[in-house]
Each structure stands twice: as C-alpha cells, then as structure tokens.
Enzyme design. Structure first.
Site, PDB file in Angstrom:
ATOM      1  N   CYS A  24      53.313  55.287  24.656  1.00  0.00           N
ATOM      2  CA  CYS A  24      53.312  54.418  23.458  1.00  0.00           C
ATOM      3  C   CYS A  24      54.302  53.172  23.787  1.00  0.00           C
ATOM      4  O   CYS A  24      55.216  53.561  24.493  1.00  0.00           O
ATOM      5  CB  CYS A  24      53.375  54.826  22.201  1.00  0.00           C
ATOM      6  SG  CYS A  24      52.198  56.273  21.739  1.00  0.00           S
TER       7      CYS A  24
ATOM      8  N   ARG B 280      52.320  50.113  29.744  1.00  0.00           N
ATOM      9  CA  ARG B 280      52.541  51.405  29.642  1.00  0.00           C
ATOM     10  C   ARG B 280      51.172  52.165  29.510  1.00  0.00           C
ATOM     11  O   ARG B 280      50.956  53.286  29.175  1.00  0.00           O
ATOM     12  CB  ARG B 280      53.307  51.676  28.487  1.00  0.00           C
ATOM     13  CG  ARG B 280      54.751  51.006  28.692  1.00  0.00           C
ATOM     14  CD  ARG B 280      55.501  50.629  27.514  1.00  0.00           C
ATOM     15  NE  ARG B 280      56.023  51.842  26.852  1.00  0.00           N
ATOM     16  CZ  ARG B 280      57.490  52.363  27.027  1.00  0.00           C
ATOM     17  NH1 ARG B 280      58.116  51.931  27.991  1.00  0.00           N
ATOM     18  NH2 ARG B 280      57.899  53.433  26.651  1.00  0.00           N
TER      19      ARG B 280
ATOM     20  N   TRP C  81      48.906  55.161  22.776  1.00  0.00           N
ATOM     21  CA  TRP C  81      48.432  55.917  23.806  1.00  0.00           C
ATOM     22  C   TRP C  81      48.034  57.278  23.317  1.00  0.00           C
ATOM     23  O   TRP C  81      49.246  58.105  23.097  1.00  0.00           O
ATOM     24  CB  TRP C  81      49.406  56.080  25.259  1.00  0.00           C
ATOM     25  CG  TRP C  81      48.603  56.668  26.346  1.00  0.00           C
ATOM     26  CD1 TRP C  81      47.634  56.274  26.885  1.00  0.00           C
ATOM     27  CD2 TRP C  81      48.936  57.843  26.536  1.00  0.00           C
ATOM     28  NE1 TRP C  81      47.146  57.109  27.913  1.00  0.00           N
ATOM     29  CE2 TRP C  81      47.986  58.065  27.878  1.00  0.00           C
ATOM     30  CE3 TRP C  81      49.983  58.760  26.567  1.00  0.00           C
ATOM     31  CZ2 TRP C  81      47.964  59.373  28.649  1.00  0.00           C
ATOM     32  CZ3 TRP C  81      49.971  60.110  27.319  1.00  0.00           C
ATOM     33  CH2 TRP C  81      49.058  60.272  28.389  1.00  0.00           C
TER      34      TRP C  81
ATOM     35  N   ASN D 113      56.955  57.184  19.510  1.00  0.00           N
ATOM     36  CA  ASN D 113      56.275  57.424  20.830  1.00  0.00           C
ATOM     37  C   ASN D 113      56.810  58.864  21.218  1.00  0.00           C
ATOM     38  O   ASN D 113      57.920  59.160  20.932  1.00  0.00           O
ATOM     39  CB  ASN D 113      56.847  56.400  21.927  1.00  0.00           C
ATOM     40  CG  ASN D 113      56.474  56.962  23.312  1.00  0.00           C
ATOM     41  OD1 ASN D 113      55.709  57.424  23.666  1.00  0.00           O
ATOM     42  ND2 ASN D 113      57.552  56.456  24.251  1.00  0.00           N
ATOM     43  N   GLY D 114      55.776  59.674  21.412  1.00  0.00           N
ATOM     44  CA  GLY D 114      56.306  60.866  21.965  1.00  0.00           C
ATOM     45  C   GLY D 114      55.189  62.164  21.071  1.00  0.00           C
ATOM     46  O   GLY D 114      54.217  61.779  20.760  1.00  0.00           O
TER      47      GLY D 114
ATOM     48  N   GLU E 277      48.234  61.083  48.557  1.00  0.00           N
ATOM     49  CA  GLU E 277      48.125  59.927  47.868  1.00  0.00           C
ATOM     50  C   GLU E 277      47.304  58.827  48.012  1.00  0.00           C
ATOM     51  O   GLU E 277      46.926  58.154  46.894  1.00  0.00           O
ATOM     52  CB  GLU E 277      49.674  59.239  48.566  1.00  0.00           C
ATOM     53  CG  GLU E 277      49.861  57.586  47.930  1.00  0.00           C
ATOM     54  CD  GLU E 277      50.253  57.668  46.624  1.00  0.00           C
ATOM     55  OE1 GLU E 277      50.243  58.737  45.823  1.00  0.00           O
ATOM     56  OE2 GLU E 277      50.134  56.573  46.053  1.00  0.00           O
TER      57      GLU E 277
ATOM     58  N   LYS F 296      45.500  57.799  44.597  1.00  0.00           N
ATOM     59  CA  LYS F 296      45.140  56.131  44.428  1.00  0.00           C
ATOM     60  C   LYS F 296      43.817  55.932  44.075  1.00  0.00           C
ATOM     61  O   LYS F 296      43.282  55.325  43.013  1.00  0.00           O
ATOM     62  CB  LYS F 296      45.702  55.604  45.588  1.00  0.00           C
ATOM     63  CG  LYS F 296      47.187  55.328  45.681  1.00  0.00           C
ATOM     64  CD  LYS F 296      47.843  54.222  45.046  1.00  0.00           C
ATOM     65  CE  LYS F 296      48.656  54.692  43.712  1.00  0.00           C
ATOM     66  NZ  LYS F 296      49.200  55.761  43.776  1.00  0.00           N
TER      67      LYS F 296
ATOM     68  N   GLU G 123      42.365  57.528  40.635  1.00  0.00           N
ATOM     69  CA  GLU G 123      43.095  57.254  39.226  1.00  0.00           C
ATOM     70  C   GLU G 123      42.519  55.891  39.159  1.00  0.00           C
ATOM     71  O   GLU G 123      42.598  55.519  37.804  1.00  0.00           O
ATOM     72  CB  GLU G 123      44.501  57.296  39.329  1.00  0.00           C
ATOM     73  CG  GLU G 123      45.399  56.283  40.421  1.00  0.00           C
ATOM     74  CD  GLU G 123      46.725  56.638  40.089  1.00  0.00           C
ATOM     75  OE1 GLU G 123      47.494  56.877  39.225  1.00  0.00           O
ATOM     76  OE2 GLU G 123      47.525  56.380  41.087  1.00  0.00           O
TER      77      GLU G 123
ATOM     78  N   HIS H 170      39.555  76.257  56.452  1.00  0.00           N
ATOM     79  CA  HIS H 170      39.590  77.374  55.481  1.00  0.00           C
ATOM     80  C   HIS H 170      39.118  77.246  54.129  1.00  0.00           C
ATOM     81  O   HIS H 170      39.541  77.512  53.134  1.00  0.00           O
ATOM     82  CB  HIS H 170      41.252  77.598  55.290  1.00  0.00           C
ATOM     83  CG  HIS H 170      41.868  77.992  56.769  1.00  0.00           C
ATOM     84  ND1 HIS H 170      41.708  79.007  57.346  1.00  0.00           N
ATOM     85  CD2 HIS H 170      42.732  77.178  57.570  1.00  0.00           C
ATOM     86  CE1 HIS H 170      42.615  79.226  58.209  1.00  0.00           C
ATOM     87  NE2 HIS H 170      42.901  77.818  58.420  1.00  0.00           N
TER      88      HIS H 170
ATOM     89  N   LYS I  12      51.688  54.588  32.278  1.00  0.00           N
ATOM     90  CA  LYS I  12      52.677  54.366  33.350  1.00  0.00           C
ATOM     91  C   LYS I  12      53.715  55.231  33.595  1.00  0.00           C
ATOM     92  O   LYS I  12      54.076  55.514  34.672  1.00  0.00           O
ATOM     93  CB  LYS I  12      53.200  52.974  33.401  1.00  0.00           C
ATOM     94  CG  LYS I  12      54.080  52.543  34.397  1.00  0.00           C
ATOM     95  CD  LYS I  12      53.391  52.419  35.774  1.00  0.00           C
ATOM     96  CE  LYS I  12      54.373  52.054  36.810  1.00  0.00           C
ATOM     97  NZ  LYS I  12      53.442  52.213  38.034  1.00  0.00           N
TER      98      LYS I  12
HETATM   99  C1  AGP Z   1      50.831  57.118  40.474  1.00  0.00           C
HETATM  100  O1  AGP Z   1      50.134  56.097  40.932  1.00  0.00           O
HETATM  101  C2  AGP Z   1      50.651  57.532  39.045  1.00  0.00           C
HETATM  102  N1  AGP Z   1      50.606  56.562  38.118  1.00  0.00           N
HETATM  103  C3  AGP Z   1      51.408  58.850  38.450  1.00  0.00           C
HETATM  104  O2  AGP Z   1      51.114  59.860  39.349  1.00  0.00           O
HETATM  105  C4  AGP Z   1      53.110  58.579  38.896  1.00  0.00           C
HETATM  106  O3  AGP Z   1      53.547  58.403  39.981  1.00  0.00           O
HETATM  107  C5  AGP Z   1      53.640  59.846  37.995  1.00  0.00           C
HETATM  108  O4  AGP Z   1      53.382  59.822  36.584  1.00  0.00           O
HETATM  109  C6  AGP Z   1      55.392  59.897  38.010  1.00  0.00           C
HETATM  110  O5  AGP Z   1      55.783  58.736  37.301  1.00  0.00           O
HETATM  111  P1  AGP Z   1      57.247  58.428  37.841  1.00  0.00           P
HETATM  112  O6  AGP Z   1      57.480  58.017  39.122  1.00  0.00           O
HETATM  113  O7  AGP Z   1      57.669  57.276  36.518  1.00  0.00           O
HETATM  114  O8  AGP Z   1      58.043  59.577  37.418  1.00  0.00           O
END
Ligand code: AGP
Length: 608
Positions: free
Chosen positions: A2, A27, A74, A98-99, A480, A484, A487, A503, A603
């Site tokens: 948030c 965010r 959020w 937030n939290g 990775e 990408k 997500e 395997h 984010k």
């Molecule tokens: C990466 O594309 C994602 N948005 C997510 O996995 C991110 O890397 C992860 O939440 C860690 O965030 P940070 O680097 O701010 O700790």
C-alpha cells in the site's frame, strides 16, 4: 504494497495528496481514498481501481481542507472495493494503513462483543475502532494512540487523524516504511521519499517502534511508551530521480533500455576503470577472512544471488548457503560468526528478507546489503551497504535492478577472490576488462535482438506453458526468464536445470510447450545441446538463446535462434538477461496485460 501520504499545513491538500499517491502507483494497488478535515468536519472520498477513478469522484465532490491523509490499497484482507478502501472512519477517527494487523481477528471479536459495528472486511478497521473506544473512555489522542499501539501486533505503518483536531496527524511504524517530510509551514508523511519529493527533500525516516505527532510546525517522535526519541533528518536523493517513461510505452521498457547506462554508473562505484581492478569494498565485511557466506533474498533478487553463489564458489572458493528468504528465516540454519551474510533487495523493505537478515544478525554474522534504496530498512540494519545505484525501478517486474545486482555480485566475488588469493592479478584485470566492456555490449544486444524478439513474442503468446532450461549460471537465468514471463504475461512458465530434464520435465515435452534454452558456448554447452536433442526427438519446439560460437556449433532445427555476441562467462548472465527480459516484455504487451503493474503483484512485499 500500500501507499500512504499525509499533509498538515495551511494550503488545500486534496489535490496534492492524490498527486503524491500517483508517485506511489508503482507499488501496485487496487483502490484508493483520501480524507480531509475542514470546518470541524472530517470527510472522505474513495474509489475502486486506478487513481483516475478517485479523481473523478473528487471532481464531482471536492474535498476542502488543509489537513489530510490518503492511501492506495493493495488488498490483503477483504476484496478490492470502495467499502474496504482506506481511509477507514469510526466515530471521528480516520486511519490509513500499510501492512498486516496480525491479531485483528481477536481484536475484532472483542470489539464486536462490546458493540462495535464493522463496515469492512479489513484488518485496518480494528485500529479505528480501538482508537474510538479509547477516546470514548476519555483518553486524549496521544494516549489513545499509545494504548492502541500496545494492543495491535503485526507489521504496520499507520497514519491517523481525529476529526476534532484539525491541526495534527499521528503516525506509527512497525515494519513497512514511513517517512516524515519537513516543509515550510507544513509537514508531510509518505511511504517513501519519492512520494514527498515535490514537497520537500528533507526527510526523517521513522524506524520500527516510532510514534510521530505532526503539526504544521514540526514533528515530535517518541517510542510506544511515549518516551521522546531523536531521529536525524537527511536530504533525500529521491527528488533527483523524479521519474517518467520518456519515449517508452512502459516503465519496464524504459528500464530495460536504460540498463547499459545504469550499469555503467553502478560499475563505476566498484571498479577502477583506469587500473582495471575492483575498488576496495566496504571493509565491514572482510571477504579474505570469512569462512563462508549465507545469501538470502526473494524473487528476482534471489535469482541474482543464485548466480552470485556460482561466482563466489568458483572465483573465491567461498562456500555459499543460499535460500529464498521465506524459507531461510525459519530453517534455523546453524551459522557461525566466521561467516558473513548478504541480503539482496531492490526495495530494501521485503519482509522475509529483513527477517532473514535479523536472524543472521542474532547469530552474530556480519551483514551486507545489496540494495537499490540506501535509506531502506535492510540497508540501515546492515554492517555494509553495497548500493546497486539503479535509480528507482518503477516497473513491478525487476529488470535493471537484476542486472545491477549481478554487476555488484560480480565485483564482490572478484574482490573476494583477490582477498583470498584465489584470483591472480592478471585474472582480475581480465575479468574487470570484460565488466568494463559490458555496457557497450548490452547496448549492441538490445538494438540487434529487439525486432526478432518482438516477432517471436507473437508466437510465444499463443502457448499456455513454457519451459526454460539452463546450466551453471544460466540455470538461475532460466528461472528468471520464467519468472519474468509468468509475472507479466500470466503464461505459466518454469525454469529448470537442463540436466534435470530427464528427471521428470521431459514428460511434458510436446509441440504445445516451447522450450527456451539459454546456452552460451561455455563449458556446459555440449551437455545442453544433448538436452536440446532430447527435446527435439520428442517434437518439442526449441527457442535457442546462444552466442555466435553456439549458433555455429549446433545444427539443431529450432523455432527460433537468438544469437548474442561471444562474451566472457563473468558477464554472460547480464548479457543473456536481456533477451529473456525483452521476450517477456513483448509477449505481455502483445497479450495486453498491465505490464508495469501486473495483477495481484506489488513492487515490494513488506508483509509476510
Ligand atoms: C521480480 O520481477 C518481482 N517483482 C519480485 O520477485 C521481486 O524481485 C521480489 O519481490 C523481491 O523484491 P526486493 O528485491 O525489493 O526485495
């Protein structure tokens, strides 16, 4: 995650609050709201969806007032709708949060038993009801806040207004960040310095356990027992990074294309370009004397750490214990004070990563933070800070932060090798020269592969499942690439060690699941080509990401072959990251998803 903003001053606030929320959009959120006090009356406007909807409501029903709080939500508890949007009102109390209030169920039951009537499904509303209850019992606002703060548990940043006090905003932090902004004749609160950057660059960061009382004249900060504490203010750099998309369609595209420039800037902090050596890093961690490393992070940051593991082990002969932070924090790993721990985090606020850091700190390890926000909680709780200097990364999908994290890890592993005598001076110079060449090669790759990848992404968007394969440092890259793609395009994708194909995953191979193979012509190349042959023999479609030598060596028929320049293994992960970022980006654009703010994602995940 948030977003929170508050202003107490002498000028109208509603429009400025919404503008500040816009700088927190990165965010991720699903609803928003604002509340002000005017002529003794506290009122609010809330809307589901994007800020545009809240602005439309405000256009129709403006909110006067020179004191206000605002929020982008959020959803953690309760669906994204107007009823659950903040600010929450109860009997003249307004709260944004937030939290997570972890004991909210027990508190809610207690309050309902006492006659409280809840309107929302959120955990936040219990805070408003507690404050209303304590106020009814005759406590003044500060006492009511302290009583509430000593009842709730969990991770929270809270900002509160009381309708009968149009000159004061109260705030508390226990987990997610909260910053106080110092203005002239007005004071500000925000989730980060970027939100406050148009108002002020003089920032005081609250730390866990801080309770702040703001008036237009200033801020008093105390602990949850009401004892005054001293917090120094600093001049934030966030204002210099006021961000826009430039001539790109999305922040993610801009951040992919600015990597050559950004990584060059990051490298200059770690590498002496004249002498071709790594500059002496922060000596709070002496890589020459540690017996081993623990590395922990989440998501993309974890995957950069996994590449770093290969490098620290290969170049510095340092054993590395690595795990995703959500597992690391609970494993109670036996660690020794002779080890050091590295935590990688773009935001520097990820809850699981912070918890893992605190576990290692309690175990007596020296703590290093590889972060993009120097003022972040993870940075502040570390012995050594290794900034990645990527500038604010607005796209939720991490791109430039990933390659900058890799660049810092490469420099640190070379520095560790030098300190431990496992890398010769000539080896170091050669590796540094490759790092110095890297930005130019990145620019070349981004320009050369873009058209081919944009075309390929149209084909890729037809599929429902994709498998990525790689060996060595290309294995974390395979994961990775899968992260990408899934997500931002919402296509299911998995990254696997190529040697693991037999395997299990080989059972999935058919013409309906493309296999993206990441394979520079390195010491694993032949073995990976064998895996590709196993895929081809079963009718699998291969997208081959390799270099000139690899393309010349493999005669296999593929769905597409993306050819990159021949590069040294120390920079291959940063170079091969580019096509996998572009492939995910263009596939998502073609599918019309919200590239910069993908559904359900934030984010930075500042709650467990
Ligand atoms: C990466 O594309 C994602 N948005 C997510 O996995 C991110 O890397 C992860 O939440 C860690 O965030 P940070 O680097 O701010 O700790």
């Amino acid at each position: 995650m948030c977003g929170i903003v508050g202003i107490v001053g002498t000028e109208p606030v509603a429009e400025r609050l919404v503008d500040a929320l816009r700088r927190l959009e990165y965010r991720g959120y699903d609803s928003a709201g604002v509340a002000t006090i005017h002529d003794g009356k506290m009122d609010r406007r809330r809307a589901e969806g994007k800020l545009f909807n809240l602005e439309k409501v405000l256009d129709g029903e403006p909110l006067p007032g020179t004191i206000g709080i605002a929020h982008t939500r959020w959803a953690t508890h309760g669906v994204p709708n107007v009823t659950n949007a903040h600010p929450h009102f109860v009997e003249g109390v307004a709260v944004v949060h937030n939290g997570i209030i972890e004991n909210f169920s027990e508190l809610k039951e207690e309050l309902i038993a006492e006659g409280a009537v809840f309107e929302s499904q959120t955990d936040t509303e219990v805070v408003a009801h507690l404050l209303a209850k304590y106020t009814r019992q005759g406590l003044d606002h500060k006492a009511a806040m302290l009583a509430m703060l000593n009842r709730v548990s969990g991770a929270y940043a809270l900002v509160v207004m009381f309708a009968d006090d149009a000159g004061t905003i109260m705030a508390a932090r226990s987990g997610p960040p909260l910053a106080v902004g110092h203005g002239k004749g007005e004071m500000f609160l925000g989730s980060d310095a970027i939100a406050l950057s148009p108002f002020t660059n003089e920032i005081t960061y609250l730390v866990d356990g801080d309770f702040a009382v703001l008036t237009a004249q200033g801020a008093r900060i105390m602990d949850f027992a009401g004892q005054p504490v001293t917090r120094t203010s600093q001049i934030s750099q966030a204002a210099t990074f006021l961000v826009d998309k430039g001539n790109h369609r999305h922040f993610m595209e801009k951040e992919i294309y600015e990597q050559p420039e950004i990584i060059s800037h990051a490298l200059s902090h770690y590498v002496d370009f004249a002498e071709n050596v790594v500059k002496q890093p922060d000596m709070a961690i002496d890589f020459g004397s540690v017996s081993g490393l623990a590395i922990s992070a989440c998501g993309t940051a974890y995957l950069s750490g996994l590449v770093g593991k290969y490098w620290f082990e290969r170049y510095a002969r340092l054993p590395v214990e690595i795990d995703v932070a959500s597992e690391f924090r609970y494993r109670e790993i036996p660690l020794s004070k002779n080890q050091a721990a590295l935590f990688i985090s773009q935001s520097g606020e990820t809850a699981d990563t912070l918890a893992s850091l605190r576990y290692c700190k309690d175990e007596g390890l020296k703590i290093g933070a590889i972060v993009n926000v120097r003022e972040s909680t993870i940075a502040r709780e570390s012995d050594a800070i290794f900034p990645i200097l990527a500038g604010p990364e607005i796209g939720v999908a991490s791109t430039k932060a990933f390659t900058c994290q890799l660049a810092v890890l490469a420099a640190l592993s070379i520095s560790a090798g030098r300190a431990r005598g496992t890398i010769s001076a000539d080896d170091e110079k050669a590796m540094i020269r490759h790092l110095i060449e890297m930005p130019r090669i990145m620019s070349q790759v981004l320009n050369e592969v873009q058209p081919q990848i944009e075309t390929l992404s149209r084909d890729l968007s037809r599929f429902k499942d994709v498998l990525y394969l790689g060996r060595g440092t290309s294995f974390p890259l395979a994961m990775e690439g899968a992260l990408k793609l899934k997500e931002i395009s919402y296509i299911h994708a998995e990254g696997y060690a190529a040697g693991e194909l037999k395997h299990g995953p080989i059972a999935l191979i058919d013409e309906n699941m493309p296999v993206i193979v990441i394979a520079p012509h390195d010491r694993f190349f032949e073995k990976t080509v064998s895996n590709m042959q196993e895929v081809a023999a079963r009718g699998g479609k291969i997208i081959f990401i390799t270099d000139e030598r690899g393309a010349a060596a493999s005669k296999l028929e593929t769905m597409a072959t993306i050819v990159l320049p021949n590069v040294d293994e120390i920079i291959a992960p940063m170079i091969f990251a580019l096509p996998i970022q572009l492939l995910a980006y263009h596939t998502a654009v073609f599918m019309g998803t919200d590239v910069d703010q993908p559904r359900n994602l934030a984010k930075s995940v500042t709650v467990e």
